[in-house]
Scaffold this motif. Sequence first.
Motif, PDB file in Angstrom:
ATOM      1  N   CYS A   1       0.809  -1.229   0.000  1.00  0.00           N
ATOM      2  CA  CYS A   1       0.000   0.000   0.000  1.00  0.00           C
ATOM      3  C   CYS A   1       0.841   1.278   0.000  1.00  0.00           C
ATOM      4  O   CYS A   1       0.302   2.369  -0.124  1.00  0.00           O
ATOM      5  CB  CYS A   1      -0.970   0.008   1.178  1.00  0.00           C
ATOM      6  SG  CYS A   1      -0.202   0.214   2.799  1.00  0.00           S
ATOM      7  N   GLY A   2       2.181   1.167   0.192  1.00  0.00           N
ATOM      8  CA  GLY A   2       3.055   2.338   0.167  1.00  0.00           C
ATOM      9  C   GLY A   2       3.098   3.122   1.460  1.00  0.00           C
ATOM     10  O   GLY A   2       3.711   4.184   1.524  1.00  0.00           O
ATOM     11  N   ASN A   3       2.467   2.628   2.501  1.00  0.00           N
ATOM     12  CA  ASN A   3       2.440   3.316   3.800  1.00  0.00           C
ATOM     13  C   ASN A   3       3.829   3.333   4.428  1.00  0.00           C
ATOM     14  O   ASN A   3       4.498   2.314   4.517  1.00  0.00           O
ATOM     15  CB  ASN A   3       1.451   2.607   4.733  1.00  0.00           C
ATOM     16  CG  ASN A   3       1.337   3.272   6.080  1.00  0.00           C
ATOM     17  OD1 ASN A   3       1.439   4.484   6.186  1.00  0.00           O
ATOM     18  ND2 ASN A   3       1.110   2.470   7.107  1.00  0.00           N
ATOM     19  N   SER A   4       4.273   4.519   4.850  1.00  0.00           N
ATOM     20  CA  SER A   4       5.537   4.666   5.582  1.00  0.00           C
ATOM     21  C   SER A   4       5.210   4.941   7.039  1.00  0.00           C
ATOM     22  O   SER A   4       4.339   5.761   7.334  1.00  0.00           O
ATOM     23  CB  SER A   4       6.354   5.824   5.014  1.00  0.00           C
ATOM     24  OG  SER A   4       6.763   5.536   3.708  1.00  0.00           O
TER      25      SER A   4
ATOM     26  N   PRO B   1       0.342  -1.234   9.604  1.00  0.00           N
ATOM     27  CA  PRO B   1      -0.876  -0.973  10.382  1.00  0.00           C
ATOM     28  C   PRO B   1      -2.106  -0.709   9.514  1.00  0.00           C
ATOM     29  O   PRO B   1      -3.236  -0.847   9.989  1.00  0.00           O
ATOM     30  CB  PRO B   1      -0.520   0.260  11.210  1.00  0.00           C
ATOM     31  CG  PRO B   1       0.627   0.897  10.529  1.00  0.00           C
ATOM     32  CD  PRO B   1       1.345  -0.190   9.791  1.00  0.00           C
ATOM     33  N   LYS B   2      -1.915  -0.370   8.244  1.00  0.00           N
ATOM     34  CA  LYS B   2      -3.058  -0.097   7.359  1.00  0.00           C
ATOM     35  C   LYS B   2      -3.616  -1.353   6.698  1.00  0.00           C
ATOM     36  O   LYS B   2      -4.824  -1.546   6.656  1.00  0.00           O
ATOM     37  CB  LYS B   2      -2.669   0.907   6.272  1.00  0.00           C
ATOM     38  CG  LYS B   2      -2.586   2.322   6.755  1.00  0.00           C
ATOM     39  CD  LYS B   2      -2.427   3.280   5.594  1.00  0.00           C
ATOM     40  CE  LYS B   2      -2.449   4.709   6.091  1.00  0.00           C
ATOM     41  NZ  LYS B   2      -2.297   5.658   4.972  1.00  0.00           N
ATOM     42  N   CYS B   3      -2.710  -2.206   6.165  1.00  0.00           N
ATOM     43  CA  CYS B   3      -3.206  -3.358   5.392  1.00  0.00           C
ATOM     44  C   CYS B   3      -2.807  -4.720   5.964  1.00  0.00           C
ATOM     45  O   CYS B   3      -3.288  -5.743   5.490  1.00  0.00           O
ATOM     46  CB  CYS B   3      -2.751  -3.243   3.938  1.00  0.00           C
ATOM     47  SG  CYS B   3      -0.987  -3.484   3.678  1.00  0.00           S
ATOM     48  N   GLY B   4      -1.892  -4.760   6.933  1.00  0.00           N
ATOM     49  CA  GLY B   4      -1.512  -6.016   7.569  1.00  0.00           C
ATOM     50  C   GLY B   4      -0.447  -6.821   6.845  1.00  0.00           C
ATOM     51  O   GLY B   4      -0.116  -7.919   7.260  1.00  0.00           O
ATOM     52  N   THR B   5       0.100  -6.286   5.759  1.00  0.00           N
ATOM     53  CA  THR B   5       1.154  -6.960   5.007  1.00  0.00           C
ATOM     54  C   THR B   5       2.498  -6.761   5.718  1.00  0.00           C
ATOM     55  O   THR B   5       2.719  -5.743   6.357  1.00  0.00           O
ATOM     56  CB  THR B   5       1.250  -6.370   3.577  1.00  0.00           C
ATOM     57  OG1 THR B   5      -0.024  -6.483   2.955  1.00  0.00           O
ATOM     58  CG2 THR B   5       2.285  -7.081   2.743  1.00  0.00           C
ATOM     59  N   VAL B   6       3.391  -7.740   5.584  1.00  0.00           N
ATOM     60  CA  VAL B   6       4.727  -7.621   6.167  1.00  0.00           C
ATOM     61  C   VAL B   6       5.452  -6.454   5.496  1.00  0.00           C
ATOM     62  O   VAL B   6       5.530  -6.376   4.276  1.00  0.00           O
ATOM     63  CB  VAL B   6       5.535  -8.926   5.985  1.00  0.00           C
ATOM     64  CG1 VAL B   6       6.951  -8.750   6.502  1.00  0.00           C
ATOM     65  CG2 VAL B   6       4.851 -10.068   6.721  1.00  0.00           C
ATOM     66  N   ALA B   7       5.949  -5.519   6.302  1.00  0.00           N
ATOM     67  CA  ALA B   7       6.643  -4.333   5.798  1.00  0.00           C
ATOM     68  C   ALA B   7       8.150  -4.556   5.806  1.00  0.00           C
ATOM     69  O   ALA B   7       8.661  -5.401   6.537  1.00  0.00           O
ATOM     70  CB  ALA B   7       6.288  -3.125   6.648  1.00  0.00           C
TER      71      ALA B   7
END
Length: 65
Positions: free
Chosen positions: A11-14, A29-35
């Motif tokens: 999602c590109g969330n930083s 925290p937005k989509c639950g994907t491993v960052a």
Amino acid sequence: MPLLQYKCAKCGNSFEELVKKYDDQVLCPKCGTVATRSYCGTVYSATGRKVVHCSGHCSTCDGCK
């Protein structure tokens, strides 16, 4: 416990996350994907002086200045 910067590839969330260990898996925290760790920003050596060498993570920084 270090406060590290992360970026989600989906999602590109930083965001920043307080982790117990540097290699802990962190979820967005937005989509639950491993960052993944983001290596942007100023890097300092153990002595506190700015490092002049590139971190090697060109896709996550603003480029060499």
